[in-house]
Design a protein around this motif. Sequence first.
Motif, PDB file in Angstrom:
ATOM      1  N   PRO A  98       0.817  -1.219   0.000  1.00 21.44           N
ATOM      2  CA  PRO A  98       0.000   0.000   0.000  1.00 21.44           C
ATOM      3  C   PRO A  98       0.850   1.268   0.000  1.00 21.44           C
ATOM      4  N   HIS A  99       0.405   2.280  -0.734  1.00 26.64           N
ATOM      5  CA  HIS A  99       1.166   3.523  -0.866  1.00 26.64           C
ATOM      6  C   HIS A  99       1.317   4.264   0.456  1.00 26.64           C
ATOM      7  N   SER A 100       0.457   3.988   1.416  1.00 27.41           N
ATOM      8  CA  SER A 100       0.580   4.661   2.712  1.00 27.41           C
ATOM      9  C   SER A 100       1.835   4.232   3.472  1.00 27.41           C
ATOM     10  N   LEU A 101       2.517   3.169   2.993  1.00 24.43           N
ATOM     11  CA  LEU A 101       3.768   2.727   3.607  1.00 24.43           C
ATOM     12  C   LEU A 101       4.999   3.241   2.856  1.00 24.43           C
ATOM     13  N   SER A 153       6.625   6.627  -6.445  1.00 25.14           N
ATOM     14  CA  SER A 153       6.868   5.427  -5.633  1.00 25.14           C
ATOM     15  C   SER A 153       5.724   4.430  -5.819  1.00 25.14           C
ATOM     16  N   HIS A 154       6.093   3.217  -6.149  1.00 27.14           N
ATOM     17  CA  HIS A 154       5.120   2.132  -6.320  1.00 27.14           C
ATOM     18  C   HIS A 154       5.871   0.828  -6.029  1.00 27.14           C
ATOM     19  N   VAL A 155       5.994   0.507  -4.745  1.00 28.47           N
ATOM     20  CA  VAL A 155       6.815  -0.629  -4.327  1.00 28.47           C
ATOM     21  C   VAL A 155       6.034  -1.928  -4.536  1.00 28.47           C
ATOM     22  N   LEU A 221      -1.795   2.917  11.757  1.00 24.87           N
ATOM     23  CA  LEU A 221      -1.745   2.742  10.304  1.00 24.87           C
ATOM     24  C   LEU A 221      -1.871   1.275   9.928  1.00 24.87           C
ATOM     25  N   LEU A 222      -1.156   0.396  10.633  1.00 26.70           N
ATOM     26  CA  LEU A 222      -1.229  -1.029  10.314  1.00 26.70           C
ATOM     27  C   LEU A 222      -2.628  -1.587  10.566  1.00 26.70           C
ATOM     28  N   ARG A 223      -3.279  -1.125  11.615  1.00 27.79           N
ATOM     29  CA  ARG A 223      -4.651  -1.588  11.882  1.00 27.79           C
ATOM     30  C   ARG A 223      -5.595  -1.133  10.781  1.00 27.79           C
ATOM     31  N   GLU A 224      -5.400   0.080  10.301  1.00 29.05           N
ATOM     32  CA  GLU A 224      -6.240   0.571   9.208  1.00 29.05           C
ATOM     33  C   GLU A 224      -6.023  -0.229   7.926  1.00 29.05           C
ATOM     34  N   LEU A 225      -4.781  -0.662   7.711  1.00 32.14           N
ATOM     35  CA  LEU A 225      -4.478  -1.432   6.497  1.00 32.14           C
ATOM     36  C   LEU A 225      -5.064  -2.835   6.536  1.00 32.14           C
ATOM     37  N   TRP A 230      -5.253  -5.757  -0.024  1.00 29.70           N
ATOM     38  CA  TRP A 230      -3.981  -5.399  -0.632  1.00 29.70           C
ATOM     39  C   TRP A 230      -3.957  -5.916  -2.069  1.00 29.70           C
ATOM     40  N   ASN A 231      -3.266  -5.213  -2.924  1.00 28.37           N
ATOM     41  CA  ASN A 231      -3.264  -5.563  -4.335  1.00 28.37           C
ATOM     42  C   ASN A 231      -2.298  -6.719  -4.593  1.00 28.37           C
TER      43      ASN A 231
END
Length: 410
Positions: A98-101, A153-155, A221-225, A230-231
């Motif tokens: 996820p891009h939030s990371l 960024s696109h990890v 953040l991890l709880r929200e994810l 996830w893709n």
Amino acid sequence: MAVTLQSIFQQHFDAFAERHRLSRDMFRAAWAVRHCRTRELGGHVNSCPDGHFHQIAYNSCRHRSCPQCGWLPKEQWLAGWRTRLLPCPHHHIIFTVPHSLNDLWRFNKAAFADTLFAAASQTLSELLGDVKFLGGRVGVLAALHTWNQELKSHVHLHTIVTAGGLDGDGQWRKPVKKCLLPRKVLMIKFRGKFKAMLREKLRQGRMKLPPGMTGDAFERLLRELTAVPWNVKVFDAYRNGVSVATYLARYIKGGPIGNSRLLSLKNGRVVFRYRLPHRRGGDGKRQAKMDLPVDTFIGRWLQHVPPRRFQTVRGYGLYCGNQHSRWECAAEALGVRVDVNAGDDLSVEEIRDWQDWCEAAGMSDVCRCPKCNKRLVSHHEFASGRGPPVGALPYRQSVKQGNVAGGMIA
């Protein structure tokens, strides 16, 4: 003159570096790109055996992010893996973070990528080791990409996975499901492993939080994810793994953008081509132009420079490359005769010289005399910052600066 990444860095990097804080890896990559195939790196002379043609060839920087000299390493890597990939169908699976990371990745590139490799490979080996899905040891080849077509960024991790595996009795087992693994099961297990590994590395002090992020904010953040999918993409099986490996080879060397996509450098702005993503009406082929300030372009490119000596392509299971891989057993189970006396070097084609590689790629004109068509011979290497010695060329006046800069002497 056509714009290149080298010309962009030669004209604008010094001013960019004065205004931005950069890592040693970024400076090293910028220096390599700026001086690739220039007098600064030294070189050698290529000549016709009969003296019809002489060419001064400056050395490549060999930096993996340089688009100018990545072709030969890519061809050598692909040639080695053509002999290593097992003769069975392969699936292409993509794990996206996820891009939030992204901020966590920017401040912990090596540790973050190691976590991604570990989470994806363990997820695949554990699920496919279960008889419910396969019950065997599979081969996994994984390659890290950190950018998209816009250089943002696109990890994500591209993996090639054998559609089958070797069981404990040395027999080749085919997957139970045509799709290899259910996407949702794969995604949930990967997400859980990745988050658990991130927490553990932070606890051990092997990763650091980005500036402004507290431990509580990270946990939140991890709880929200956890609440969002996830893709993870699982593509249908390809008849063999070579086609997917060929796709991966385009990204293991050369950096996030090639010179062919650069259109112009004018008034402090860079224009380049990119493919429109599906979410914006793209079909994977439709292209558009992006216009960026040169500082933004350089900054985006530099953030994708991998840490020095970091391994961005890794093999696991049957493709792990050590004595415990059981690759020979798998090959024999698939009907391939293995020469036990061949040794461990599977990249036999690496011993070929540069003329062989050029001719194999259909570029014979690069390595042959334009007059008599004989192969050029390399000789008289010279050190960085110097020109070729006088004896390397037929006439003293040929080594004058004007001729050296031109690169060819007929």
